[in-house]
Motif scaffolding. Structure first.
Motif, PDB file in Angstrom:
ATOM      1  N   ALA A   3     -34.045  -9.911 -46.547  1.00  0.00           N
ATOM      2  CA  ALA A   3     -34.499 -11.311 -46.498  1.00  0.00           C
ATOM      3  C   ALA A   3     -33.439 -12.287 -46.998  1.00  0.00           C
ATOM      4  O   ALA A   3     -33.571 -13.492 -46.792  1.00  0.00           O
ATOM      5  N   TYR A   4     -32.391 -11.798 -47.614  1.00  0.00           N
ATOM      6  CA  TYR A   4     -31.375 -12.670 -48.198  1.00  0.00           C
ATOM      7  C   TYR A   4     -30.238 -12.926 -47.210  1.00  0.00           C
ATOM      8  O   TYR A   4     -29.663 -11.992 -46.656  1.00  0.00           O
ATOM      9  N   LYS A   5     -29.927 -14.217 -47.009  1.00  0.00           N
ATOM     10  CA  LYS A   5     -28.884 -14.578 -46.044  1.00  0.00           C
ATOM     11  C   LYS A   5     -27.828 -15.525 -46.613  1.00  0.00           C
ATOM     12  O   LYS A   5     -26.766 -15.671 -46.035  1.00  0.00           O
ATOM     13  N   SER A   6     -28.114 -16.191 -47.732  1.00  0.00           N
ATOM     14  CA  SER A   6     -27.188 -17.187 -48.277  1.00  0.00           C
ATOM     15  C   SER A   6     -27.045 -17.002 -49.787  1.00  0.00           C
ATOM     16  O   SER A   6     -27.881 -16.376 -50.430  1.00  0.00           O
ATOM     17  N   TYR A   7     -25.981 -17.579 -50.319  1.00  0.00           N
ATOM     18  CA  TYR A   7     -25.717 -17.432 -51.751  1.00  0.00           C
ATOM     19  C   TYR A   7     -25.020 -18.679 -52.298  1.00  0.00           C
ATOM     20  O   TYR A   7     -24.494 -19.498 -51.548  1.00  0.00           O
ATOM     21  N   ALA A   8     -25.039 -18.776 -53.606  1.00  0.00           N
ATOM     22  CA  ALA A   8     -24.278 -19.776 -54.358  1.00  0.00           C
ATOM     23  C   ALA A   8     -23.934 -19.111 -55.692  1.00  0.00           C
ATOM     24  O   ALA A   8     -24.450 -18.038 -56.021  1.00  0.00           O
ATOM     25  N   TYR A   9     -23.090 -19.764 -56.455  1.00  0.00           N
ATOM     26  CA  TYR A   9     -22.718 -19.203 -57.756  1.00  0.00           C
ATOM     27  C   TYR A   9     -23.615 -19.760 -58.852  1.00  0.00           C
ATOM     28  O   TYR A   9     -24.005 -20.917 -58.828  1.00  0.00           O
ATOM     29  N   PHE A  10     -23.949 -18.889 -59.800  1.00  0.00           N
ATOM     30  CA  PHE A  10     -24.744 -19.256 -60.959  1.00  0.00           C
ATOM     31  C   PHE A  10     -23.765 -19.813 -61.989  1.00  0.00           C
ATOM     32  O   PHE A  10     -23.137 -19.066 -62.744  1.00  0.00           O
ATOM     33  N   LYS A  11     -23.596 -21.132 -61.965  1.00  0.00           N
ATOM     34  CA  LYS A  11     -22.524 -21.794 -62.712  1.00  0.00           C
ATOM     35  C   LYS A  11     -22.528 -21.470 -64.198  1.00  0.00           C
ATOM     36  O   LYS A  11     -21.480 -21.171 -64.780  1.00  0.00           O
ATOM     37  N   SER A  12     -23.695 -21.492 -64.824  1.00  0.00           N
ATOM     38  CA  SER A  12     -23.705 -21.232 -66.271  1.00  0.00           C
ATOM     39  C   SER A  12     -23.256 -19.803 -66.574  1.00  0.00           C
ATOM     40  O   SER A  12     -22.617 -19.551 -67.601  1.00  0.00           O
ATOM     41  N   GLY A  13     -23.549 -18.867 -65.701  1.00  0.00           N
ATOM     42  CA  GLY A  13     -23.087 -17.496 -65.887  1.00  0.00           C
ATOM     43  C   GLY A  13     -21.587 -17.365 -65.688  1.00  0.00           C
ATOM     44  O   GLY A  13     -20.904 -16.692 -66.460  1.00  0.00           O
ATOM     45  N   ILE A  14     -21.071 -18.029 -64.666  1.00  0.00           N
ATOM     46  CA  ILE A  14     -19.637 -17.993 -64.380  1.00  0.00           C
ATOM     47  C   ILE A  14     -18.857 -18.630 -65.533  1.00  0.00           C
ATOM     48  O   ILE A  14     -17.816 -18.114 -65.958  1.00  0.00           O
ATOM     49  N   ASP A  15     -19.373 -19.743 -66.056  1.00  0.00           N
ATOM     50  CA  ASP A  15     -18.694 -20.446 -67.146  1.00  0.00           C
ATOM     51  C   ASP A  15     -18.577 -19.596 -68.403  1.00  0.00           C
ATOM     52  O   ASP A  15     -17.639 -19.753 -69.183  1.00  0.00           O
ATOM     53  N   LYS A  16     -19.511 -18.675 -68.619  1.00  0.00           N
ATOM     54  CA  LYS A  16     -19.498 -17.837 -69.821  1.00  0.00           C
ATOM     55  C   LYS A  16     -18.516 -16.673 -69.739  1.00  0.00           C
ATOM     56  O   LYS A  16     -18.212 -16.062 -70.758  1.00  0.00           O
ATOM     57  N   ALA A  17     -18.040 -16.350 -68.533  1.00  0.00           N
ATOM     58  CA  ALA A  17     -17.111 -15.222 -68.381  1.00  0.00           C
ATOM     59  C   ALA A  17     -15.856 -15.496 -69.199  1.00  0.00           C
ATOM     60  O   ALA A  17     -15.242 -16.551 -69.072  1.00  0.00           O
ATOM     61  N   GLU A  18     -15.476 -14.535 -70.039  1.00  0.00           N
ATOM     62  CA  GLU A  18     -14.358 -14.713 -70.957  1.00  0.00           C
ATOM     63  C   GLU A  18     -13.040 -14.258 -70.343  1.00  0.00           C
ATOM     64  O   GLU A  18     -12.415 -13.302 -70.800  1.00  0.00           O
ATOM     65  N   ILE A  19     -12.642 -14.962 -69.283  1.00  0.00           N
ATOM     66  CA  ILE A  19     -11.364 -14.721 -68.632  1.00  0.00           C
ATOM     67  C   ILE A  19     -10.753 -16.071 -68.284  1.00  0.00           C
ATOM     68  O   ILE A  19     -11.433 -17.099 -68.362  1.00  0.00           O
ATOM     69  N   SER A  20      -9.520 -16.074 -67.878  1.00  0.00           N
ATOM     70  CA  SER A  20      -8.854 -17.332 -67.555  1.00  0.00           C
ATOM     71  C   SER A  20      -9.500 -17.978 -66.327  1.00  0.00           C
ATOM     72  O   SER A  20     -10.084 -17.291 -65.483  1.00  0.00           O
ATOM     73  N   ASP A  21      -9.377 -19.291 -66.245  1.00  0.00           N
ATOM     74  CA  ASP A  21      -9.921 -20.008 -65.091  1.00  0.00           C
ATOM     75  C   ASP A  21      -9.248 -19.557 -63.799  1.00  0.00           C
ATOM     76  O   ASP A  21      -9.889 -19.514 -62.750  1.00  0.00           O
TER      77      ASP A  21
END
Length: 176
Positions: free
Chosen positions: A35-53
């Protein structure tokens, strides 16, 4: 003797650099992945990743490429939200030579043994896929492997991590 030691160290680094990504995935067996056809990024989750931009961008570009090849479209009103997080640790390998063996001389002999410790960074990339309506995690993939600090190789390595992880998505659910 120094040449032999140097060759063994170079060989170890070659084996490390050629090692592949180990992947694993888990998913909600009740989710309807068709049933899934589209996506977007979960911004608050991405922002928490502890790696360089820059590494975040590399990962997101690689996810975009992988999702596009699977037929998913990026959307303002997505079916799925994608988040990432990472872990890193140092792997220490100790190589020992006890000094006995055949050498360059006239036969077997004894010599001074030596130990060499080599540390290599190993990273784990987690890719979480969340149902956008229910906000529940429906799939999680992870890839673990050796990292590279070489900028040219880093992009290739990140693409390898992402593609190997997303090979597992969507899961092949068994028909009942």
């Amino acid at each position: 003797m120094k040449t032999l030691k140097l060759l063994s160290v170079v060989g170890i680094f070659f084996l490390i650099s050629c090692s592949s990504v180990r992947v694993n995935a888990d998913y909600d067996k009740k989710a309807n992945f068709s049933a899934y056809k589209s996506y977007a990024y979960f911004k608050s989750g991405i922002d928490k990743a502890e790696i360089s931009d820059l590494d975040k961008k590399r990962i997101l570009y690689a996810i975009d490429d992988a999702m596009a090849t699977k037929g998913f479209a990026k959307s303002e009103t997505p079916d799925l939200l994608i988040s990432i997080f990472t872990k890193e640790r140092e792997v220490v390998d100790v190589y020992q030579n006890y000094g006995f063996g055949w050498g360059w001389g006239w036969g077997p002999g004894w010599g001074m043994g030596y130990s060499r410790a080599i540390t290599t960074p190993e990273g784990t990339l987690f890719i979480d896929i969340i149902d956008a309506k229910t906000k529940e995690l429906i799939w999680q993939g992870q890839g673990t492997g050796y990292l590279s600090s070489n900028t040219d190789k880093k992009e290739e390595r990140i693409k390898e991590f992402v593609s190997k992880i997303l090979e597992q998505y969507p899961p092949q659910q068994l028909k009942k």
